[in-house]
Design a protein around this motif. Structure first.
Motif, PDB file in Angstrom:
ATOM      1  N   ARG A   1       0.818  -1.225   0.000  1.00  0.00           N
ATOM      2  CA  ARG A   1       0.000   0.000   0.000  1.00  0.00           C
ATOM      3  C   ARG A   1       0.848   1.269   0.000  1.00  0.00           C
ATOM      4  NH1 ARG A   1      -1.150   1.693   5.743  1.00  0.00           N
ATOM      5  NH2 ARG A   1      -0.230   0.038   7.004  1.00  0.00           N
ATOM      6  N   HIS A   2       2.136   1.139   0.273  1.00  0.00           N
ATOM      7  CA  HIS A   2       3.012   2.316   0.257  1.00  0.00           C
ATOM      8  C   HIS A   2       3.667   2.548  -1.097  1.00  0.00           C
ATOM      9  CE1 HIS A   2       3.412   2.022   4.906  1.00  0.00           C
ATOM     10  NE2 HIS A   2       2.367   2.743   4.534  1.00  0.00           N
ATOM     11  N   LEU A   3       3.403   1.667  -2.056  1.00  0.00           N
ATOM     12  CA  LEU A   3       3.998   1.836  -3.387  1.00  0.00           C
ATOM     13  C   LEU A   3       3.196   2.840  -4.204  1.00  0.00           C
ATOM     14  CD1 LEU A   3       4.602  -1.849  -4.591  1.00  0.00           C
ATOM     15  CD2 LEU A   3       6.330  -0.250  -3.736  1.00  0.00           C
ATOM     16  N   PRO A   4       3.878   3.645  -5.028  1.00  0.00           N
ATOM     17  CA  PRO A   4       3.145   4.490  -5.976  1.00  0.00           C
ATOM     18  C   PRO A   4       2.457   3.618  -7.033  1.00  0.00           C
ATOM     19  CG  PRO A   4       5.517   4.717  -6.291  1.00  0.00           C
ATOM     20  CD  PRO A   4       5.332   3.820  -5.104  1.00  0.00           C
ATOM     21  N   LEU A   5       1.442   4.179  -7.706  1.00  0.00           N
ATOM     22  CA  LEU A   5       0.634   3.414  -8.667  1.00  0.00           C
ATOM     23  C   LEU A   5       1.443   2.622  -9.703  1.00  0.00           C
ATOM     24  CD1 LEU A   5      -2.321   2.920 -10.053  1.00  0.00           C
ATOM     25  CD2 LEU A   5      -1.555   4.780 -11.531  1.00  0.00           C
ATOM     26  N   PRO A   6       2.415   3.239 -10.386  1.00  0.00           N
ATOM     27  CA  PRO A   6       3.126   2.452 -11.411  1.00  0.00           C
ATOM     28  C   PRO A   6       3.810   1.226 -10.809  1.00  0.00           C
ATOM     29  CG  PRO A   6       3.644   4.780 -11.625  1.00  0.00           C
ATOM     30  CD  PRO A   6       2.912   4.629 -10.324  1.00  0.00           C
ATOM     31  N   ALA A   7       4.339   1.355  -9.604  1.00  0.00           N
ATOM     32  CA  ALA A   7       5.015   0.222  -8.964  1.00  0.00           C
ATOM     33  C   ALA A   7       4.004  -0.837  -8.556  1.00  0.00           C
ATOM     34  CB  ALA A   7       5.807   0.704  -7.749  1.00  0.00           C
ATOM     35  N   ARG A   8       2.808  -0.421  -8.133  1.00  0.00           N
ATOM     36  CA  ARG A   8       1.777  -1.410  -7.783  1.00  0.00           C
ATOM     37  C   ARG A   8       1.390  -2.217  -9.016  1.00  0.00           C
ATOM     38  NH1 ARG A   8      -2.826   1.631  -5.672  1.00  0.00           N
ATOM     39  NH2 ARG A   8      -1.542   3.496  -5.689  1.00  0.00           N
ATOM     40  N   ARG A   9       1.323  -1.540 -10.162  1.00  0.00           N
ATOM     41  CA  ARG A   9       0.980  -2.276 -11.392  1.00  0.00           C
ATOM     42  C   ARG A   9       2.114  -3.222 -11.783  1.00  0.00           C
ATOM     43  NH1 ARG A   9      -3.836  -1.027 -13.274  1.00  0.00           N
ATOM     44  NH2 ARG A   9      -4.623   1.095 -13.028  1.00  0.00           N
ATOM     45  N   ARG A  10       3.339  -2.823 -11.567  1.00  0.00           N
ATOM     46  CA  ARG A  10       4.464  -3.729 -11.869  1.00  0.00           C
ATOM     47  C   ARG A  10       4.467  -4.909 -10.904  1.00  0.00           C
ATOM     48  NH1 ARG A  10       7.663   0.880 -12.258  1.00  0.00           N
ATOM     49  NH2 ARG A  10       9.045   0.137 -10.623  1.00  0.00           N
ATOM     50  N   LEU A  11       4.022  -4.658  -9.663  1.00  0.00           N
ATOM     51  CA  LEU A  11       3.953  -5.754  -8.685  1.00  0.00           C
ATOM     52  C   LEU A  11       2.895  -6.782  -9.120  1.00  0.00           C
ATOM     53  CD1 LEU A  11       4.753  -7.077  -6.051  1.00  0.00           C
ATOM     54  CD2 LEU A  11       3.294  -5.454  -4.823  1.00  0.00           C
TER      55      LEU A  11
END
Ligand SMILES: Nc1ncnc2c1ncn2[C@@H]1O[C@H](COP(=O)(O)OP(=O)(O)OP(=O)(O)O)[C@@H](O)[C@H]1O
Ligand SMILES: [Mg+2]
Length: 252
Positions: free
Chosen positions: A145-155
Protein backbone atom coordinates in the motif's frame (compact mmCIF):
# COMPACT_ATOMS: atom_id res chain seq x y z
CA UNK A 1 -3.28 -20.33 -27.49
CA UNK A 2 -6.74 -18.85 -26.98
CA UNK A 3 -9.85 -19.32 -29.13
CA UNK A 4 -13.23 -17.71 -28.56
CA UNK A 5 -16.20 -18.94 -30.59
CA UNK A 6 -19.51 -17.10 -30.54
CA UNK A 7 -18.77 -15.86 -27.02
CA UNK A 8 -21.73 -14.18 -25.40
CA UNK A 9 -22.25 -12.76 -21.89
CA UNK A 10 -25.56 -11.34 -20.74
CA UNK A 11 -26.28 -9.54 -17.49
CA UNK A 12 -30.08 -9.64 -17.35
CA UNK A 13 -31.28 -7.79 -20.44
CA UNK A 14 -27.82 -6.36 -21.18
CA UNK A 15 -25.67 -8.19 -23.75
CA UNK A 16 -22.20 -7.22 -22.48
CA UNK A 17 -20.65 -9.48 -25.16
CA UNK A 18 -22.26 -10.89 -28.31
CA UNK A 19 -20.95 -13.27 -30.95
CA UNK A 20 -17.26 -12.75 -30.24
CA UNK A 21 -14.98 -14.90 -32.44
CA UNK A 22 -11.31 -14.43 -31.67
CA UNK A 23 -8.06 -16.34 -32.23
CA UNK A 24 -4.95 -15.45 -30.26
CA UNK A 25 -1.97 -17.44 -31.65
CA UNK A 26 0.97 -18.26 -29.36
CA UNK A 27 3.49 -15.45 -29.11
CA UNK A 28 1.12 -12.67 -30.07
CA UNK A 29 0.53 -9.44 -28.12
CA UNK A 30 -3.11 -8.73 -28.86
CA UNK A 31 -4.51 -5.31 -27.92
CA UNK A 32 -8.19 -4.86 -27.14
CA UNK A 33 -9.62 -1.36 -27.25
CA UNK A 34 -13.15 0.01 -27.14
CA UNK A 35 -15.16 2.75 -25.42
CA UNK A 36 -16.12 2.53 -21.71
CA UNK A 37 -18.63 -0.26 -21.16
CA UNK A 38 -17.89 -1.97 -24.50
CA UNK A 39 -17.20 -5.33 -22.82
CA UNK A 40 -13.39 -5.45 -22.56
CA UNK A 41 -13.18 -6.41 -18.87
CA UNK A 42 -16.17 -8.75 -19.28
CA UNK A 43 -14.21 -10.60 -21.98
CA UNK A 44 -11.27 -11.05 -19.59
CA UNK A 45 -13.60 -12.13 -16.80
CA UNK A 46 -15.23 -14.74 -19.04
CA UNK A 47 -11.85 -16.11 -20.19
CA UNK A 48 -10.49 -16.30 -16.62
CA UNK A 49 -13.60 -18.04 -15.29
CA UNK A 50 -14.91 -15.22 -13.09
CA UNK A 51 -18.30 -16.20 -14.51
CA UNK A 52 -19.43 -18.68 -17.15
CA UNK A 53 -20.32 -17.34 -20.61
CA UNK A 54 -24.04 -17.22 -21.52
CA UNK A 55 -23.21 -18.89 -24.86
CA UNK A 56 -20.21 -19.83 -26.98
CA UNK A 57 -16.97 -21.70 -26.36
CA UNK A 58 -13.58 -20.80 -24.91
CA UNK A 59 -10.48 -22.93 -25.63
CA UNK A 60 -7.09 -22.35 -24.03
CA UNK A 61 -3.99 -24.21 -25.20
CA UNK A 62 -6.13 -26.88 -26.84
CA UNK A 63 -8.40 -27.49 -23.82
CA UNK A 64 -12.07 -26.52 -23.88
CA UNK A 65 -12.34 -24.45 -20.66
CA UNK A 66 -15.91 -23.21 -21.18
CA UNK A 67 -17.61 -22.95 -17.79
CA UNK A 68 -14.47 -23.90 -15.82
CA UNK A 69 -13.82 -22.22 -12.47
CA UNK A 70 -11.04 -19.62 -12.29
CA UNK A 71 -8.56 -21.58 -10.16
CA UNK A 72 -8.74 -24.54 -12.54
CA UNK A 73 -8.08 -22.30 -15.57
CA UNK A 74 -5.22 -20.56 -13.71
CA UNK A 75 -3.55 -23.92 -13.14
CA UNK A 76 -3.37 -24.43 -16.91
CA UNK A 77 -1.06 -21.42 -17.09
CA UNK A 78 -3.20 -18.34 -17.35
CA UNK A 79 -2.60 -15.19 -15.26
CA UNK A 80 -4.13 -11.72 -15.25
CA UNK A 81 -3.93 -8.27 -13.73
CA UNK A 82 -6.90 -6.16 -12.71
CA UNK A 83 -8.20 -2.77 -13.84
CA UNK A 84 -8.69 -1.98 -10.13
CA UNK A 85 -5.41 -3.29 -8.77
CA UNK A 86 -5.82 -6.29 -6.45
CA UNK A 87 -2.91 -6.78 -4.09
CA UNK A 88 -2.59 -7.58 -0.39
CA UNK A 89 -2.09 -3.97 0.76
CA UNK A 90 -0.70 -4.75 4.22
CA UNK A 91 1.75 -7.38 2.96
CA UNK A 92 5.19 -6.58 1.64
CA UNK A 93 6.15 -6.56 -2.03
CA UNK A 94 7.94 -9.90 -1.53
CA UNK A 95 4.98 -11.47 0.30
CA UNK A 96 2.55 -10.45 -2.46
CA UNK A 97 4.53 -12.37 -5.07
CA UNK A 98 5.20 -15.25 -2.65
CA UNK A 99 1.45 -15.57 -2.06
CA UNK A 100 0.73 -15.63 -5.81
CA UNK A 101 3.22 -18.48 -6.21
CA UNK A 102 1.71 -20.53 -3.40
CA UNK A 103 -1.93 -19.89 -4.20
CA UNK A 104 -1.33 -22.29 -7.09
CA UNK A 105 0.37 -25.11 -5.18
CA UNK A 106 -1.68 -28.18 -4.15
CA UNK A 107 -1.81 -27.04 -0.50
CA UNK A 108 -3.56 -23.84 -1.59
CA UNK A 109 -4.00 -21.18 1.07
CA UNK A 110 -3.27 -23.62 3.90
CA UNK A 111 0.00 -24.56 2.22
CA UNK A 112 0.79 -20.88 1.93
CA UNK A 113 0.20 -20.28 5.65
CA UNK A 114 2.46 -23.21 6.54
CA UNK A 115 5.18 -22.31 4.03
CA UNK A 116 8.11 -20.12 5.03
CA UNK A 117 10.38 -18.39 2.55
CA UNK A 118 13.91 -19.72 3.12
CA UNK A 119 16.76 -17.42 2.03
CA UNK A 120 18.35 -19.00 -1.02
CA UNK A 121 15.50 -21.55 -1.44
CA UNK A 122 14.18 -22.19 -4.96
CA UNK A 123 10.82 -20.57 -4.23
CA UNK A 124 12.49 -17.50 -2.77
CA UNK A 125 14.79 -17.20 -5.78
CA UNK A 126 11.84 -17.37 -8.18
CA UNK A 127 10.09 -14.54 -6.33
CA UNK A 128 13.29 -12.48 -6.32
CA UNK A 129 13.78 -13.08 -10.05
CA UNK A 130 10.24 -11.87 -10.80
CA UNK A 131 10.79 -8.76 -8.64
CA UNK A 132 14.12 -8.09 -10.32
CA UNK A 133 12.49 -8.30 -13.77
CA UNK A 134 9.94 -5.60 -12.93
CA UNK A 135 12.49 -3.45 -11.09
CA UNK A 136 11.07 -3.97 -7.59
CA UNK A 137 13.77 -6.07 -5.90
CA UNK A 138 15.07 -3.09 -3.91
CA UNK A 139 11.51 -2.48 -2.61
CA UNK A 140 10.95 -6.07 -1.47
CA UNK A 141 10.25 -5.17 2.19
CA UNK A 142 7.98 -2.19 1.38
CA UNK A 143 4.26 -2.67 2.12
CA UNK A 144 2.25 -2.86 -1.12
CA UNK A 145 0.00 0.00 0.00
CA UNK A 146 3.01 2.32 0.26
CA UNK A 147 4.00 1.84 -3.39
CA UNK A 148 3.15 4.49 -5.98
CA UNK A 149 0.63 3.41 -8.67
CA UNK A 150 3.13 2.45 -11.41
CA UNK A 151 5.02 0.22 -8.96
CA UNK A 152 1.78 -1.41 -7.78
CA UNK A 153 0.98 -2.28 -11.39
CA UNK A 154 4.46 -3.73 -11.87
CA UNK A 155 3.95 -5.75 -8.68
CA UNK A 156 0.77 -7.25 -10.17
CA UNK A 157 2.81 -8.19 -13.21
CA UNK A 158 5.45 -9.86 -11.00
CA UNK A 159 2.63 -11.97 -9.52
CA UNK A 160 1.76 -13.13 -13.05
CA UNK A 161 5.42 -13.82 -13.91
CA UNK A 162 6.09 -16.01 -10.88
CA UNK A 163 3.38 -18.55 -11.73
CA UNK A 164 4.87 -19.41 -15.15
CA UNK A 165 1.79 -18.32 -17.08
CA UNK A 166 1.71 -19.09 -20.81
CA UNK A 167 -1.02 -16.53 -21.36
CA UNK A 168 -1.08 -13.19 -19.50
CA UNK A 169 -4.10 -10.88 -19.65
CA UNK A 170 -3.52 -7.24 -18.64
CA UNK A 171 -6.51 -4.98 -17.91
CA UNK A 172 -5.46 -1.34 -18.48
CA UNK A 173 -1.88 -1.74 -17.25
CA UNK A 174 -1.17 1.95 -17.88
CA UNK A 175 -4.45 3.26 -16.43
CA UNK A 176 -3.90 6.53 -14.55
CA UNK A 177 -0.27 6.81 -15.64
CA UNK A 178 1.69 9.76 -17.05
CA UNK A 179 3.16 9.46 -20.58
CA UNK A 180 6.62 8.66 -19.11
CA UNK A 181 5.15 5.96 -16.83
CA UNK A 182 3.15 4.57 -19.76
CA UNK A 183 6.32 4.32 -21.87
CA UNK A 184 8.00 2.43 -19.02
CA UNK A 185 5.03 0.02 -18.77
CA UNK A 186 5.20 -0.54 -22.56
CA UNK A 187 8.86 -1.52 -22.14
CA UNK A 188 8.02 -3.94 -19.29
CA UNK A 189 5.33 -5.62 -21.41
CA UNK A 190 7.59 -5.87 -24.47
CA UNK A 191 10.81 -6.91 -22.75
CA UNK A 192 9.65 -8.79 -19.64
CA UNK A 193 6.10 -10.12 -20.07
CA UNK A 194 5.94 -10.94 -23.78
CA UNK A 195 9.11 -13.00 -24.35
CA UNK A 196 8.04 -16.66 -24.18
CA UNK A 197 4.42 -15.79 -23.41
CA UNK A 198 1.23 -14.81 -25.21
CA UNK A 199 -0.34 -11.52 -24.07
CA UNK A 200 -3.71 -9.84 -24.28
CA UNK A 201 -3.64 -6.15 -23.34
CA UNK A 202 -6.70 -4.00 -22.74
CA UNK A 203 -5.82 -0.32 -22.92
CA UNK A 204 -7.20 3.11 -23.73
CA UNK A 205 -3.79 4.69 -24.16
CA UNK A 206 -2.87 4.55 -27.85
CA UNK A 207 0.82 5.10 -27.06
CA UNK A 208 0.84 1.74 -25.29
CA UNK A 209 -1.27 -0.04 -27.93
CA UNK A 210 0.79 1.08 -30.91
CA UNK A 211 4.03 0.62 -28.96
CA UNK A 212 3.55 -3.03 -27.99
CA UNK A 213 0.68 -4.76 -29.81
CA UNK A 214 1.19 -7.00 -32.82
CA UNK A 215 -2.56 -7.06 -33.55
CA UNK A 216 -5.54 -5.02 -32.42
CA UNK A 217 -9.19 -5.88 -31.83
CA UNK A 218 -11.87 -3.23 -31.32
CA UNK A 219 -15.04 -3.79 -29.28
CA UNK A 220 -18.14 -1.60 -29.37
CA UNK A 221 -21.33 -2.42 -27.45
CA UNK A 222 -20.09 -5.97 -26.84
CA UNK A 223 -19.36 -6.70 -30.50
CA UNK A 224 -16.06 -6.97 -32.35
CA UNK A 225 -16.12 -4.22 -34.96
CA UNK A 226 -12.54 -4.42 -36.27
CA UNK A 227 -9.39 -6.52 -36.07
CA UNK A 228 -5.98 -6.34 -37.73
CA UNK A 229 -2.63 -4.55 -37.63
CA UNK A 230 -2.84 -1.69 -35.09
CA UNK A 231 -1.95 1.12 -37.52
CA UNK A 232 -4.38 -0.14 -40.15
CA UNK A 233 -7.22 -0.69 -37.64
CA UNK A 234 -6.81 2.75 -36.05
CA UNK A 235 -7.03 4.28 -39.52
CA UNK A 236 -10.46 2.77 -40.30
CA UNK A 237 -13.39 5.17 -40.45
CA UNK A 238 -15.69 3.10 -38.20
CA UNK A 239 -13.01 2.84 -35.51
CA UNK A 240 -12.30 6.57 -35.59
CA UNK A 241 -16.02 7.21 -35.33
CA UNK A 242 -16.33 5.03 -32.19
CA UNK A 243 -13.48 6.97 -30.63
CA UNK A 244 -14.48 10.43 -31.81
CA UNK A 245 -14.31 12.51 -28.64
CA UNK A 246 -13.56 9.36 -26.69
CA UNK A 247 -9.79 9.56 -26.83
CA UNK A 248 -8.42 12.94 -25.82
CA UNK A 249 -4.85 14.16 -26.03
CA UNK A 250 -4.09 13.14 -22.42
CA UNK A 251 -5.13 9.59 -23.31
CA UNK A 252 -3.00 9.36 -26.41
N1 LIG B 1 -21.10 -8.17 -13.07
C1 LIG B 1 -21.85 -7.36 -13.83
N2 LIG B 1 -23.19 -7.24 -13.63
C2 LIG B 1 -23.95 -6.45 -14.43
N3 LIG B 1 -23.48 -5.73 -15.45
C3 LIG B 1 -22.16 -5.79 -15.69
C4 LIG B 1 -21.27 -6.60 -14.90
N4 LIG B 1 -20.01 -6.47 -15.40
C5 LIG B 1 -20.10 -5.61 -16.43
N5 LIG B 1 -21.38 -5.20 -16.61
C6 LIG B 1 -21.85 -4.30 -17.68
O1 LIG B 1 -21.38 -4.84 -18.90
C7 LIG B 1 -20.98 -3.79 -19.78
C8 LIG B 1 -19.52 -3.99 -20.17
O2 LIG B 1 -18.71 -3.71 -19.03
P1 LIG B 1 -17.15 -3.89 -19.01
O3 LIG B 1 -16.70 -3.66 -17.61
O4 LIG B 1 -16.80 -5.17 -19.63
O5 LIG B 1 -16.68 -2.69 -19.95
P2 LIG B 1 -15.21 -2.19 -20.31
O6 LIG B 1 -15.12 -2.20 -21.79
O7 LIG B 1 -14.21 -2.92 -19.52
O8 LIG B 1 -15.27 -0.66 -19.83
P3 LIG B 1 -14.14 0.29 -19.18
O9 LIG B 1 -13.34 0.83 -20.33
O10 LIG B 1 -14.93 1.36 -18.50
O11 LIG B 1 -13.33 -0.53 -18.22
C9 LIG B 1 -21.25 -2.49 -19.04
O12 LIG B 1 -22.50 -2.01 -19.46
C10 LIG B 1 -21.26 -2.91 -17.59
O13 LIG B 1 -22.08 -2.06 -16.83
MG1 LIG C 1 -12.84 -2.44 -18.10
Amino acid sequence: MLTLQGLEKRFGALAALSGIDLEVPAGEILGIIGPNGSGKTTLLNAVTGVYPPSAGRIAFGGADITGWKGHRIARLGLARTFQNIRLFPTMTVFQNVWAAQHARTPGGLLGLLRSRPRPGGGDTRRVEAALEQVGLLASREVLARHLPLPARRRLEIARALVVDARLVLLDEPAGGMTPAETADMARVIREVVAPGRTCVVIEHKMALITGVCTRLCVLDFGRKIAEGHPDEVLDRAEVREVYLGGVDASDA
